[in-house]
Write a protein that holds these residues in place. Structure first.
Motif, PDB file in Angstrom:
ATOM      1  N   ARG A 162       0.810  -1.233   0.000  1.00  0.00           N
ATOM      2  CA  ARG A 162       0.000   0.000   0.000  1.00  0.00           C
ATOM      3  C   ARG A 162       0.838   1.276   0.000  1.00  0.00           C
ATOM      4  N   PHE A 163       2.004   1.225   0.622  1.00  0.00           N
ATOM      5  CA  PHE A 163       2.780   2.455   0.816  1.00  0.00           C
ATOM      6  C   PHE A 163       4.134   2.347   0.121  1.00  0.00           C
ATOM      7  N   ASP A 164       4.301   3.145  -0.924  1.00  0.00           N
ATOM      8  CA  ASP A 164       5.533   3.042  -1.706  1.00  0.00           C
ATOM      9  C   ASP A 164       6.740   3.700  -1.037  1.00  0.00           C
ATOM     10  N   THR A 165       6.533   4.342   0.105  1.00  0.00           N
ATOM     11  CA  THR A 165       7.674   4.913   0.833  1.00  0.00           C
ATOM     12  C   THR A 165       7.993   4.131   2.108  1.00  0.00           C
ATOM     13  N   LEU A 166       7.438   2.923   2.210  1.00  0.00           N
ATOM     14  CA  LEU A 166       7.700   2.058   3.362  1.00  0.00           C
ATOM     15  C   LEU A 166       8.799   1.064   3.012  1.00  0.00           C
ATOM     16  N   ARG A 167       9.686   0.848   3.957  1.00  0.00           N
ATOM     17  CA  ARG A 167      10.755  -0.142   3.800  1.00  0.00           C
ATOM     18  C   ARG A 167      10.646  -1.136   4.947  1.00  0.00           C
ATOM     19  N   LEU A 168      10.746  -2.433   4.602  1.00  0.00           N
ATOM     20  CA  LEU A 168      10.719  -3.507   5.581  1.00  0.00           C
ATOM     21  C   LEU A 168      12.093  -4.156   5.635  1.00  0.00           C
ATOM     22  N   VAL A 169      12.572  -4.361   6.851  1.00  0.00           N
ATOM     23  CA  VAL A 169      13.837  -5.060   7.078  1.00  0.00           C
ATOM     24  C   VAL A 169      13.542  -6.274   7.944  1.00  0.00           C
ATOM     25  N   TRP A 170      13.941  -7.454   7.475  1.00  0.00           N
ATOM     26  CA  TRP A 170      13.778  -8.691   8.256  1.00  0.00           C
ATOM     27  C   TRP A 170      15.116  -9.043   8.884  1.00  0.00           C
ATOM     28  N   ARG A 171      15.093  -9.319  10.177  1.00  0.00           N
ATOM     29  CA  ARG A 171      16.263  -9.823  10.893  1.00  0.00           C
ATOM     30  C   ARG A 171      15.850 -11.077  11.650  1.00  0.00           C
ATOM     31  N   HIS A 172      16.756 -12.027  11.664  1.00  0.00           N
ATOM     32  CA  HIS A 172      16.474 -13.326  12.281  1.00  0.00           C
ATOM     33  C   HIS A 172      16.534 -13.264  13.803  1.00  0.00           C
ATOM     34  N   PHE A 173      15.600 -13.973  14.438  1.00  0.00           N
ATOM     35  CA  PHE A 173      15.607 -14.149  15.884  1.00  0.00           C
ATOM     36  C   PHE A 173      14.971 -15.505  16.203  1.00  0.00           C
ATOM     37  N   PRO A 174      15.547 -16.590  15.636  1.00  0.00           N
ATOM     38  CA  PRO A 174      14.934 -17.909  15.836  1.00  0.00           C
ATOM     39  C   PRO A 174      15.127 -18.422  17.256  1.00  0.00           C
ATOM     40  N   ASP A 175      14.137 -19.152  17.722  1.00  0.00           N
ATOM     41  CA  ASP A 175      14.217 -19.818  19.016  1.00  0.00           C
ATOM     42  C   ASP A 175      14.077 -21.317  18.745  1.00  0.00           C
TER      43      ASP A 175
END
Length: 179
Positions: A52-65
């Motif tokens: 929906r938002f072309d100025t949004l940035r998503l960053v995924w970082r791992h935190f597995p348990d």
């Protein structure tokens, strides 16, 4: 929302997995676990916001348990191998599918669907080739005060409370940024 305990959220860097805007008005950092049902539940609404938002940035970082979600650490490592082949987000979508544990066969099946070389996958999982990369994300999360998943940071501020608030926070922040 609150700032991390000692303002130690690592800045977005070249090693991060990033989707969305290259010139963001807002950055959403998610610490997640492929075996976490709450991360799975959040994934569709978060991707919807990204669409929906072309100025949004998503960053995924791992935190597995791996104690809570057996094999989640190996799933994170598999996603890193996929990233080497330019397929991180494909792996993300495939692995973040509502399962709470990953067997060796599950990981090999995912690798086949990603069209990764089976021998390379076997070697990477056996040798734990990407373990250091995953542990670096976990360590960064701990420094930023992450204790569970999903944990979101909106422009560096940790979201307190349910992730569903993102549906209101993201549009409000983006609107505020443009006025």
């Amino acid at each position: 929302m609150t700032a991390p305990p000692s303002s130690t959220l690592a800045p977005v860097g070249d090693g991060d997995h990033v989707a969305g805007s290259e010139a963001p008005g807002l950055t959403l950092v998610e610490y997640g676990d492929f075996g976490c049902r709450f991360c799975f539940a959040a994934s569709r609404p978060v991707m919807s916001l990204l669409d929906r938002f072309d100025t949004l940035r998503l960053v995924w970082r791992h935190f597995p348990d791996a104690e809570l979600h057996p094999g989640a650490d190996l799933a994170a490592e598999l996603s890193e191998l996929a990233a080497v082949h330019g397929k991180f987000w494909e792996a993300h979508a495939l692995l973040l599918a509502g399962r709470e544990r990953f067997s060796h066969d599950d990981l090999l099946s995912a690798a086949r669907r990603l069209e990764l070389d089976e021998e390379e996958v076997e070697a990477a999982l056996r040798e734990r080739s990407f373990r250091g990369r995953v542990l670096a994300d976990v360590a960064g999360g701990r420094r930023a005060g992450v204790h569970g998943t999903p944990t979101f940071f909106v422009d560096g501020e940790r979201l307190e409370g349910p992730w569903r608030q993102l549906a209101q926070i993201v549009p409000a922040r983006l609107e505020k940024a443009t006025t």
